[in-house]
Write a protein that holds these residues in place. Structure first.
Motif, PDB file in Angstrom:
ATOM      1  N   GLU A 120      17.465 -10.810 -29.090  1.00 58.23           N
ATOM      2  CA  GLU A 120      16.890 -11.279 -30.349  1.00 58.23           C
ATOM      3  C   GLU A 120      17.479 -12.603 -30.811  1.00 58.23           C
ATOM      4  O   GLU A 120      16.868 -13.301 -31.629  1.00 58.23           O
ATOM      5  CB  GLU A 120      17.090 -10.222 -31.443  1.00 58.23           C
ATOM      6  CG  GLU A 120      18.521  -9.783 -31.646  1.00 58.23           C
ATOM      7  CD  GLU A 120      18.613  -8.556 -32.536  1.00 58.23           C
ATOM      8  OE1 GLU A 120      17.555  -8.052 -32.953  1.00 58.23           O
ATOM      9  OE2 GLU A 120      19.737  -8.106 -32.815  1.00 58.23           O
ATOM     10  N   ARG A 170      23.310  -8.633 -38.592  1.00 53.29           N
ATOM     11  CA  ARG A 170      23.202  -8.507 -37.135  1.00 53.29           C
ATOM     12  C   ARG A 170      23.807  -9.729 -36.427  1.00 53.29           C
ATOM     13  O   ARG A 170      24.418  -9.592 -35.365  1.00 53.29           O
ATOM     14  CB  ARG A 170      21.737  -8.331 -36.729  1.00 53.29           C
ATOM     15  CG  ARG A 170      21.140  -6.996 -37.145  1.00 53.29           C
ATOM     16  CD  ARG A 170      19.752  -6.829 -36.556  1.00 53.29           C
ATOM     17  NE  ARG A 170      19.142  -5.578 -36.959  1.00 53.29           N
ATOM     18  CZ  ARG A 170      17.918  -5.194 -36.618  1.00 53.29           C
ATOM     19  NH1 ARG A 170      17.177  -5.977 -35.844  1.00 53.29           N
ATOM     20  NH2 ARG A 170      17.432  -4.053 -37.037  1.00 53.29           N
ATOM     21  N   ALA A 227      26.909  -9.642 -33.749  1.00 56.84           N
ATOM     22  CA  ALA A 227      26.755 -10.111 -32.363  1.00 56.84           C
ATOM     23  C   ALA A 227      27.693 -11.258 -32.029  1.00 56.84           C
ATOM     24  O   ALA A 227      28.224 -11.348 -30.918  1.00 56.84           O
ATOM     25  CB  ALA A 227      25.308 -10.548 -32.126  1.00 56.84           C
ATOM     26  N   SER A 255      22.205 -11.279 -26.306  1.00 55.69           N
ATOM     27  CA  SER A 255      21.334 -10.695 -27.315  1.00 55.69           C
ATOM     28  C   SER A 255      19.913 -11.210 -27.133  1.00 55.69           C
ATOM     29  O   SER A 255      19.649 -12.405 -27.280  1.00 55.69           O
ATOM     30  CB  SER A 255      21.840 -11.059 -28.721  1.00 55.69           C
ATOM     31  OG  SER A 255      20.884 -10.718 -29.703  1.00 55.69           O
TER      32      SER A 255
END
Length: 311
Positions: free
Chosen positions: A198, A233, A237, A196
């Protein structure tokens, strides 16, 4: 990728990886090579020639060629041989020195990985039992260069393998972890976070500074999200809520510090606990042991390992 590689470096440091060479040479004719039955992780590197990998009940026989590698993170039945017929792979031929490649021969470097107890189970649990890393893998240029160094060093080692061979294999293991962490089926815990964009930078910050006051709001601000969006989120993830992931990460760091002999009060402070008793309760929930018991076990294991090397 830089965030990912730094986290992988932290993982390998946490595992206290040690590599050893068990077989180094070449086979010709009828032969069979295996590391199974020793309760250890291991590897096979095909330095020249070709052979077949047999993993009963897992997959059809797989042809391996020069530059291919197989890494077993757990001890499972397997063997290498010159034929796709498992019954025809007989332990007849004796391994010969590498020297000049024999006609129809297969050069192998085989050995073991040893990991820090406790950390390996936690960090490697999501991974499959073994990984085949082909010579044409995406990271092939780096892998190929390491293979060439390993083979060159092996040919000049003589009867006893040079310690440098094991060190080069440790570098190769970095590529293994990178390849495994990129697999989509590894869908829980630390590893999916590395995929990921982010969250990988946040994870690196948590690893570097576990002592900080990482509230949900602080973590959300680090990735420029609202609290609600961040929690949603992150859980999607990682498979875990942020607070659970942070606590498990802190406990992984704590086990390493305890293994290295740090005082319990010091460990508690370094992983973000103001109270030694609060740290002890969290550690017990995560590991099933009190910090003192964990450290005594680590010290006993170290003493036993030193005694074994002196025998």
């Amino acid at each position: 990728m830089q965030h990912v590689d730094r986290i992988i470096h932290w993982v390998l440091s946490s595992l206290a990886l040690e590599t050893s060479v068990f077989h180094l040479g070449q086979y010709c004719g009828q032969w069979r090579a295996s590391l199974a039955g020793r309760a250890r992780a291991g590897y096979h590197l095909v330095l020249h020639g070709q052979c077949w990998l047999h993993v009963p009940g897992r997959q059809a026989p797989l042809r391996l060629s020069a530059g291919d590698a197989v890494f077993f993170l757990r001890d499972i039945p397997h063997h290498l041989g010159p034929s796709d017929d498992a019954a025809a792979c007989l332990p007849v031929a004796v391994m010969q020195p590498l020297g000049v490649p024999l006609a129809g021969g297969t050069g192998l470097a085989c050995g073991f990985f040893d990991f820090r107890a406790g950390m390996a189970e936690a960090l490697l649990a999501p991974f499959p039992d073994y990984l085949v890393l082909p010579a044409d893998a995406p990271a092939a240029p780096g892998i190929r260069a390491l293979f060439e160094l390993i083979e060159q060093e092996a040919r000049h080692s003589g009867a006893e393998a040079s310690p440098l061979v094991a060190r080069l294999v440790e570098l190769l293991f970095f590529y293994v972890i990178r390849a495994l962490s990129a697999r989509e089926e590894v869908a829980r815990g630390l590893w999916p976070m590395l995929r990921s964009a982010e969250f990988s930078a946040l994870v690196l910050e948590l690893i570097r500074h576990p002592e900080r006051d990482w509230s949900i709001e602080a973590m959300a601000a680090r990735v420029h999200m609202s609290r609600a969006t961040f929690c949603k989120r992150f859980a999607a993830a990682c498979g875990e809520p942020p607070a659970t992931f942070l606590q498990l990460l802190r406990m992984k760091i704590a086990t390493r510090l305890l293994d290295d002999g740090a005082a319990i009060a010091q460990v508690a402070e370094r992983v973000g606990y103001r109270s030694e008793s609060a740290f002890a309760k969290a550690f017990l929930r995560a590991t099933g042991l009190q910090p003192g018991a964990w450290r005594r076990r680590a010290q006993a294991s170290t003493t036993a390992s030193l005694a074994a090397t002196q025998m």
